[in-house]
Design a protein around this motif. Sequence first.
Motif, PDB file in Angstrom:
ATOM      1  N   PRO A  50      47.806  47.458  34.526  1.00 48.74           N
ATOM      2  CA  PRO A  50      47.983  48.604  35.428  1.00 48.74           C
ATOM      3  C   PRO A  50      46.741  49.507  35.511  1.00 48.74           C
ATOM      4  CG  PRO A  50      49.939  48.307  34.066  1.00 48.74           C
ATOM      5  CD  PRO A  50      48.905  47.333  33.553  1.00 48.74           C
ATOM      6  N   LEU A  51      45.913  49.467  34.483  1.00 47.09           N
ATOM      7  CA  LEU A  51      44.701  50.316  34.533  1.00 47.09           C
ATOM      8  C   LEU A  51      43.805  49.925  35.719  1.00 47.09           C
ATOM      9  CD1 LEU A  51      43.751  50.521  30.731  1.00 47.09           C
ATOM     10  CD2 LEU A  51      44.989  52.217  32.139  1.00 47.09           C
ATOM     11  N   THR A  52      43.890  48.653  36.134  1.00 39.32           N
ATOM     12  CA  THR A  52      42.977  48.211  37.219  1.00 39.32           C
ATOM     13  C   THR A  52      43.304  48.876  38.561  1.00 39.32           C
ATOM     14  OG1 THR A  52      44.449  46.409  37.839  1.00 39.32           O
ATOM     15  CG2 THR A  52      42.753  45.892  36.184  1.00 39.32           C
ATOM     16  N   VAL A  53      44.513  49.389  38.685  1.00 36.60           N
ATOM     17  CA  VAL A  53      44.888  49.980  39.991  1.00 36.60           C
ATOM     18  C   VAL A  53      45.129  51.495  39.887  1.00 36.60           C
ATOM     19  CG1 VAL A  53      45.843  47.846  40.939  1.00 36.60           C
ATOM     20  CG2 VAL A  53      47.321  49.384  39.609  1.00 36.60           C
ATOM     21  N   ARG A  54      44.686  52.096  38.784  1.00 35.93           N
ATOM     22  CA  ARG A  54      44.884  53.558  38.652  1.00 35.93           C
ATOM     23  C   ARG A  54      44.177  54.264  39.815  1.00 35.93           C
ATOM     24  NH1 ARG A  54      42.998  56.869  33.408  1.00 35.93           N
ATOM     25  NH2 ARG A  54      44.643  55.675  32.401  1.00 35.93           N
ATOM     26  N   ALA A  55      44.894  55.156  40.511  1.00 35.39           N
ATOM     27  CA  ALA A  55      44.386  55.960  41.645  1.00 35.39           C
ATOM     28  C   ALA A  55      44.291  55.151  42.939  1.00 35.39           C
ATOM     29  CB  ALA A  55      43.020  56.585  41.341  1.00 35.39           C
ATOM     30  N   LEU A  56      44.624  53.877  42.888  1.00 34.28           N
ATOM     31  CA  LEU A  56      44.601  53.086  44.134  1.00 34.28           C
ATOM     32  C   LEU A  56      45.645  53.602  45.104  1.00 34.28           C
ATOM     33  CD1 LEU A  56      43.317  50.664  45.608  1.00 34.28           C
ATOM     34  CD2 LEU A  56      45.085  49.213  44.594  1.00 34.28           C
ATOM     35  N   GLU A  57      46.712  54.224  44.562  1.00 36.27           N
ATOM     36  CA  GLU A  57      47.795  54.729  45.436  1.00 36.27           C
ATOM     37  C   GLU A  57      47.290  55.854  46.338  1.00 36.27           C
ATOM     38  OE1 GLU A  57      47.797  54.887  42.141  1.00 36.27           O
ATOM     39  OE2 GLU A  57      47.874  57.013  41.583  1.00 36.27           O
ATOM     40  N   ASP A  58      46.092  56.391  46.033  1.00 33.60           N
ATOM     41  CA  ASP A  58      45.552  57.468  46.884  1.00 33.60           C
ATOM     42  C   ASP A  58      44.960  56.928  48.185  1.00 33.60           C
ATOM     43  OD1 ASP A  58      44.214  59.193  43.949  1.00 33.60           O
ATOM     44  OD2 ASP A  58      46.247  59.032  44.796  1.00 33.60           O
ATOM     45  N   PHE A  59      44.935  55.574  48.310  1.00 34.59           N
ATOM     46  CA  PHE A  59      44.357  54.972  49.530  1.00 34.59           C
ATOM     47  C   PHE A  59      45.464  54.323  50.352  1.00 34.59           C
ATOM     48  CE2 PHE A  59      39.914  55.514  48.498  1.00 34.59           C
ATOM     49  CZ  PHE A  59      39.926  55.665  47.115  1.00 34.59           C
ATOM     50  N   SER A  60      45.381  54.441  51.670  1.00 38.20           N
ATOM     51  CA  SER A  60      46.430  53.848  52.530  1.00 38.20           C
ATOM     52  C   SER A  60      46.097  52.415  52.935  1.00 38.20           C
ATOM     53  CB  SER A  60      46.576  54.692  53.806  1.00 38.20           C
ATOM     54  OG  SER A  60      45.350  54.645  54.545  1.00 38.20           O
ATOM     55  N   HIS A  61      44.809  52.058  52.921  1.00 36.75           N
ATOM     56  CA  HIS A  61      44.422  50.702  53.354  1.00 36.75           C
ATOM     57  C   HIS A  61      43.450  50.067  52.358  1.00 36.75           C
ATOM     58  CE1 HIS A  61      46.082  52.392  57.045  1.00 36.75           C
ATOM     59  NE2 HIS A  61      46.197  51.164  57.513  1.00 36.75           N
ATOM     60  N   LEU A  62      43.514  48.762  52.290  1.00 39.79           N
ATOM     61  CA  LEU A  62      42.694  47.995  51.347  1.00 39.79           C
ATOM     62  C   LEU A  62      41.961  46.872  52.068  1.00 39.79           C
ATOM     63  CD1 LEU A  62      45.473  47.277  48.670  1.00 39.79           C
ATOM     64  CD2 LEU A  62      43.877  49.223  48.704  1.00 39.79           C
ATOM     65  N   TRP A  63      40.776  46.537  51.583  1.00 38.99           N
ATOM     66  CA  TRP A  63      40.112  45.293  51.977  1.00 38.99           C
ATOM     67  C   TRP A  63      40.513  44.223  50.965  1.00 38.99           C
ATOM     68  CZ3 TRP A  63      37.954  44.739  56.470  1.00 38.99           C
ATOM     69  CH2 TRP A  63      37.192  45.752  57.075  1.00 38.99           C
ATOM     70  N   LEU A  64      40.972  43.091  51.453  1.00 37.13           N
ATOM     71  CA  LEU A  64      41.246  41.965  50.557  1.00 37.13           C
ATOM     72  C   LEU A  64      40.235  40.859  50.850  1.00 37.13           C
ATOM     73  CD1 LEU A  64      45.153  41.648  50.678  1.00 37.13           C
ATOM     74  CD2 LEU A  64      43.735  43.015  49.126  1.00 37.13           C
ATOM     75  N   THR A  65      39.566  40.392  49.813  1.00 39.52           N
ATOM     76  CA  THR A  65      38.716  39.203  49.927  1.00 39.52           C
ATOM     77  C   THR A  65      39.523  38.055  49.350  1.00 39.52           C
ATOM     78  OG1 THR A  65      36.747  40.553  49.560  1.00 39.52           O
ATOM     79  CG2 THR A  65      36.494  38.175  49.303  1.00 39.52           C
ATOM     80  N   PHE A  66      39.650  36.979  50.127  1.00 42.97           N
ATOM     81  CA  PHE A  66      40.526  35.890  49.683  1.00 42.97           C
ATOM     82  C   PHE A  66      39.934  34.543  50.081  1.00 42.97           C
ATOM     83  CE2 PHE A  66      42.283  34.900  53.856  1.00 42.97           C
ATOM     84  CZ  PHE A  66      42.108  36.090  54.568  1.00 42.97           C
ATOM     85  N   VAL A  67      40.604  33.470  49.667  1.00 46.14           N
ATOM     86  CA  VAL A  67      40.145  32.109  50.003  1.00 46.14           C
ATOM     87  C   VAL A  67      41.132  31.505  50.999  1.00 46.14           C
ATOM     88  CG1 VAL A  67      39.644  29.794  49.097  1.00 46.14           C
ATOM     89  CG2 VAL A  67      39.050  31.813  47.753  1.00 46.14           C
ATOM     90  N   PHE A  68      40.598  30.930  52.062  1.00 48.87           N
ATOM     91  CA  PHE A  68      41.444  30.179  53.009  1.00 48.87           C
ATOM     92  C   PHE A  68      41.799  28.865  52.332  1.00 48.87           C
ATOM     93  CE2 PHE A  68      41.197  32.896  56.548  1.00 48.87           C
ATOM     94  CZ  PHE A  68      39.897  33.322  56.759  1.00 48.87           C
ATOM     95  N   HIS A  69      42.705  28.942  51.359  1.00 52.49           N
ATOM     96  CA  HIS A  69      42.938  27.761  50.501  1.00 52.49           C
ATOM     97  C   HIS A  69      43.568  26.597  51.240  1.00 52.49           C
ATOM     98  CE1 HIS A  69      47.018  29.315  50.492  1.00 52.49           C
ATOM     99  NE2 HIS A  69      47.441  28.377  49.658  1.00 52.49           N
ATOM    100  N   ARG A  70      44.131  26.871  52.432  1.00 51.56           N
ATOM    101  CA  ARG A  70      44.733  25.765  53.203  1.00 51.56           C
ATOM    102  C   ARG A  70      43.819  25.350  54.359  1.00 51.56           C
ATOM    103  NH1 ARG A  70      50.326  26.312  52.845  1.00 51.56           N
ATOM    104  NH2 ARG A  70      50.627  25.092  54.757  1.00 51.56           N
ATOM    105  N   SER A  71      42.535  25.719  54.259  1.00 51.26           N
ATOM    106  CA  SER A  71      41.562  25.206  55.242  1.00 51.26           C
ATOM    107  C   SER A  71      40.742  24.121  54.570  1.00 51.26           C
ATOM    108  CB  SER A  71      40.626  26.336  55.698  1.00 51.26           C
ATOM    109  OG  SER A  71      41.316  27.194  56.577  1.00 51.26           O
ATOM    110  N   PRO A  72      40.157  23.214  55.367  1.00 58.79           N
ATOM    111  CA  PRO A  72      39.357  22.146  54.746  1.00 58.79           C
ATOM    112  C   PRO A  72      38.085  22.726  54.123  1.00 58.79           C
ATOM    113  CG  PRO A  72      39.233  22.032  57.149  1.00 58.79           C
ATOM    114  CD  PRO A  72      40.233  23.082  56.830  1.00 58.79           C
ATOM    115  N   THR A  73      37.577  22.071  53.085  1.00 57.81           N
ATOM    116  CA  THR A  73      36.332  22.569  52.458  1.00 57.81           C
ATOM    117  C   THR A  73      35.134  22.186  53.337  1.00 57.81           C
ATOM    118  OG1 THR A  73      36.287  20.513  51.230  1.00 57.81           O
ATOM    119  CG2 THR A  73      37.209  22.417  50.096  1.00 57.81           C
TER     120      THR A  73
END
Length: 237
Positions: A50-73
Amino acid sequence: KADSPPSSFTLDAIGRIESDYPDKFGIPRQPGLVRASRARLVLLPPYDDPLTVRALEDFSHLWLTFVFHRSPTRWTPLVRPPRLGGNAKVGVFASRSTHRPNRLGLSLVELTGIDTSKGVRLGLRGHDLLDGTPVLDIKPYLPWAESLPEARTGFAPEAPPQRPVVFTSEVEAMLAARSDGDSLRELITQVLAQDPRPAYRNGVEDRRYGLRLRDVDVRFRAEADASGEIILRVVEV
Ligand code: SAH
């Protein structure tokens, strides 16, 4: 130079997405187009502290970096963005294509809540993420630094046209019988309004399409109304 920096890296998923989208077909092409879509980002050990998200609740929007794991390599220098009808080709780095080197995705999503009762789970809304998507990073969105409405966008048209969506009376009755009927109806309406069919099939067609949302299989057809405008009719859920 002898100490040239490394050029390949090993990255660890810090979380995984649980979403209403079991298949790629039907997912809107960018976040924010279907506000009714909800997901949970479940952090994975050892990042689920839980320490990793302390104060994150003060933001309404987030950027997520992710992998298109169901796309071809495999990737190609040129891609065919669906918004251009699937024929025009542009450079992969001039697109938001899912077929790209490293298969990295980037989505701006709404944060609806943080549950740290058991590990860490973030509530998200208005996303474009396939169920099971591995997430590599989370960052708070900073409008003062990142919102640039005056930026030039080349071929990418603004949001595509919205289609009217209608339901048969049988489907209305089925939805009314479900406890989540209202939210499911809203999700189906907003997903179909994007007209998920391939761009070159944007007229009336004598065929039924099926797409899976949440735990149902939605069957719909493209029809023309009295004025000739295309409407999508949900005939089965
Ligand atoms: N906003 C992101 C994604 C744009 S492309 C970005 O700009 O990087 C959006 C499409 O990605 C969706 O329509 C969906 O079909 C596809 N998609 C979403 N999650 C995926 C995944 N885990 N693997 C492969 N494709 C995915």
